[in-house]
Design an enzyme around this catalytic site. Structure first.
Site, PDB file in Angstrom:
ATOM      1  N   HIS A 540       0.427   4.806 -10.807  1.00 37.91           N
ATOM      2  CA  HIS A 540      -0.640   5.763 -10.516  1.00 37.91           C
ATOM      3  C   HIS A 540      -1.978   5.264 -11.073  1.00 37.91           C
ATOM      4  CE1 HIS A 540       2.523   9.261 -10.345  1.00 37.91           C
ATOM      5  NE2 HIS A 540       2.626   8.414  -9.332  1.00 37.91           N
ATOM      6  N   SER A 541      -2.288   3.992 -10.889  1.00 38.00           N
ATOM      7  CA  SER A 541      -3.524   3.414 -11.413  1.00 38.00           C
ATOM      8  C   SER A 541      -4.751   4.079 -10.802  1.00 38.00           C
ATOM      9  CB  SER A 541      -3.561   1.915 -11.122  1.00 38.00           C
ATOM     10  OG  SER A 541      -2.482   1.256 -11.738  1.00 38.00           O
TER      11      SER A 541
END
Length: 620
Positions: A540-541
């Site tokens: 989930h960068s």
């Protein structure tokens, strides 16, 4: 035009170039192409075409993308970190058309009520973004039409393959611990936290629905839209500017992972021009690198990489955020047809899984968002309590953690006995730690300087210690629980109340209520030691090109324009100024929809009528 691995003859100039074919890039490409068939659009993707790939379309096969030899991921090597037991963490991101939506676990999860509001940006509040969240989906589950859409490109279902027996068992365990069961966690109602039977981006016929399938392939296969061009297996190196600092094109190169390139003293570099605009959508790790190689970033970073400064935008590549993730495996008495272990362990073929329906199963049926009680906050210590007071206490819509259950062992099956397992995933929603990513040279092949920042703040460790304890209490209250798998748990002292167990029957068999495990300070130290050795990414960068004022480290404005230049926008998760309490897939789709709308308004296409059947729930 069909997807190609080289630019079509004569196509050396287009109206709009989209760098990156991930979720947001596909949304923008599809929406713009459908809005104006005369608008010539080129999307350049570094990875392969996802169409027809069985590991993409069959939900159960998604872990194959995480094998070391996978070409469908981009692997970023981070710096060695004292906070991670001296590990050099390897962080993968989606590396094919459709990006993360082509390789993820297909869990449907929206941001919470206050997440967009916390961005404090005109036009980006929750009320502003809800229409885009509704627009993107054909939602077939609980919840009212005021919250959900019924004719969007992305199908969201609740009746795809799921194991009701374990789902019900897990939910009753959740209720025993006092957490509410909610029909629709994605309704954006304030303070609506709890657990749900999870929706999935899986079609009713049991196939993955990804961004390319939903937004791009329908137009590429339609002769009415020759204006959309997609170039796969090609890496964007940099954006080109004219003397006025207007983006006028991009430089790119064939990806050697897929293409045999003749040896040469010079690296092969090709260019294509953009008449109207360049949009960078390479994700939170790729986008800042493209900008820096283009001369947009901190002068100190650019100087070290021998890049002339086009625009001094010091926030590029900073503020990196993710959701810290742990997987906790447990033993169970489930049958082979009730988990994915036989498939992942090589004891069941994909063909057999197709016959019994498991090939269409994601393994995940229950998902939840939760907060600690005030007593539990105190037990986490004064430093955490201070953090809780500042960030969480007065906002009942903010969960501390996300939990999801998986009917399988997630990991290397050669390391565990050939049995059946279930796994509980624990995900920190708003970690306090920050990292960064920057270029080290002028070419995309030059390895970046990357620091995840994971666990650099002790409060983030406390979050995951609490997450472990809750996950274990949930597991212990299920009828399917038969103890812990030692490979995936801390090593507690033999005389500890927290010591791992191996059972023949469930703890619930006696019918007596269970007391919670009481952990000592020594037990907490064992948990922390294990966490630092094993904590990782939730894929989930975000936040490396934040949408906020330039003076505050921002990179783009509210209309997604990059500061200091013209004709250049960023549309992907890198623009998030703050994290969201959700899996980020739907956030990426929503940013794509909002970004497409911004571009259409600027081009005077906001009122353009889409043709019937294009980019709706019936266009697949």
């Amino acid at each position: 035009m069909p997807i190609a691995n080289k630019i079509a003859p004569g196509l050396d100039e287009v109206d709009i170039i989209i760098c990156g074919g991930g979720v947001a890039g596909c949304v923008v490409a599809g929406r713009l192409a459908a809005a104006d068939p005369e608008l010539c659009i080129l999307m350049i993707e570094g990875g392969e075409n996802n169409a027809g790939n069985p590991t993409v379309c069959h939900p159960a096969l998604f872990p194959t993308h995480l094998t070391p030899a996978s070409k469908t991921m981009v692997w970023y090597k981070a710096n060695k970190s004292e906070h991670l037991a001296e590990r050099e963490y390897i962080l993968p991101t989606g590396g094919l058309l459709g990006g993360g939506s082509s390789v993820n676990a297909m869990l449907y999860s929206r941001p919470n009520k206050g997440d967009f509001d916390a961005w404090n940006t005109p036009g980006w509040s929750t009320a502003d973004m809800l229409p885009y969240m509704r627009k993107l989906e054909t939602y077939k589950g609980p919840g009212g039409p005021e919250f959900h859409g019924n004719d969007g490109p992305l199908e969201v279902t609740f009746d795809a393959k799921r194991i009701r027996k374990t789902e019900d068992d897990f939910l009753q365990a959740i209720e025993q611990l006092g957490y509410p069961i909610i029909d629709d966690l994605s309704d954006t109602v304030p303070g609506h936290l709890g657990f749900e039977r999870v929706g999935k981006t899986v079609s009713t016929d049991g196939e993955r629905r990804d961004a390319a399938t939903a937004y791009v392939h329908p137009l590429l296969n339609d002769s009415k839209h020759p204006n959309l061009h997609v170039l796969c297996e090609s890496k964007v190196n940099r954006v080109l500017f004219d003397e006025t600092k207007r983006a006028v094109g991009v430089e790119y190169a064939p990806n050697p992972e897929y293409t045999v390139i003749p040896s040469s003293t010079e690296r092969l570099r090709l260019t294509v021009r953009a008449r109207k605009m360049v949009i960078v959508s390479c994700g939170a790790l790729g986008t800042p690198l493209v900008l820096e190689r283009s001369g947009v970033g901190s002068p100190d970073v650019l100087k070290q990489a021998s890049i002339p400064v086009v625009a001094n935008v010091s926030g590029v590549g900073t503020n990196y955020q993710d959701h810290h993730f742990m997987l906790w495996p447990f033993k169970t008495n489930l049958a082979p047809c009730e988990t994915l272990d036989a498939l992942y362990g090589g004891r069941m073929s994909a063909e057999e899984a197709g016959v019994n329906g498991l090939i269409g199963y994601t393994g995940c049926d229950v998902h939840g968002k939760y907060r600690p009680s005030e007593q539990e906050v105190k037990e986490l210590g004064p430093d955490f309590e201070k953090h809780w007071q500042a960030e969480f206490r007065n906002d009942s819509s903010k969960p501390l953690l996300i939990m999801a259950s998986f009917n399988t062992f997630i990991g290397d099956h050669s390391m565990v006995p050939a049995e059946a397992y279930f796994t509980i995933g624990s995900c920190s929603t708003y970690p306090h730690s920050r990292g960064h990513i920057h270029i080290t040279g002028p070419d995309w092949e030059d390895p970046p300087e990357f620091d995840t920042g994971f666990f650099s703040e002790d409060v983030d460790v406390k979050m995951q210690i609490f997450g472990y304890k809750v996950a274990r209490e949930v597991a212990r209250r299920t009828a399917l629980y038969r103890g812990e798998l030692p490979l995936g748990h801390p090593e507690f002292p033999a005389d500890s109340r927290a010591a791992l167990v191996d059972l023949d029957t469930p703890l619930t068999a006696s019918g007596k209520s269970l007391e919670k495990i009481k952990y000592t300070a020594e037990d907490d130290q064992a948990i922390e030691k294990y966490l630092r050795k094993h904590v990782g990414t939730t894929w989930h960068s975000m936040a490396t090109c934040a949408m906020k004022p330039r003076s505050q480290g921002g990179v783009v404005d509210k209309d997604l324009n990059v500061f200091g230049v013209q004709g250049l926008k960023v549309v992907d998760l890198s623009i998030c100024p703050k994290n969201v309490g959700a899996n980020t897939q739907i956030t990426a789709y929503t940013i794509g929809e909002k970004g497409a709308d911004i571009v259409m308004q600027e081009l005077g296409l906001a009122g353009a009528k889409q043709e019937d059947g294009q980019l709706n729930g019936h266009a697949h």
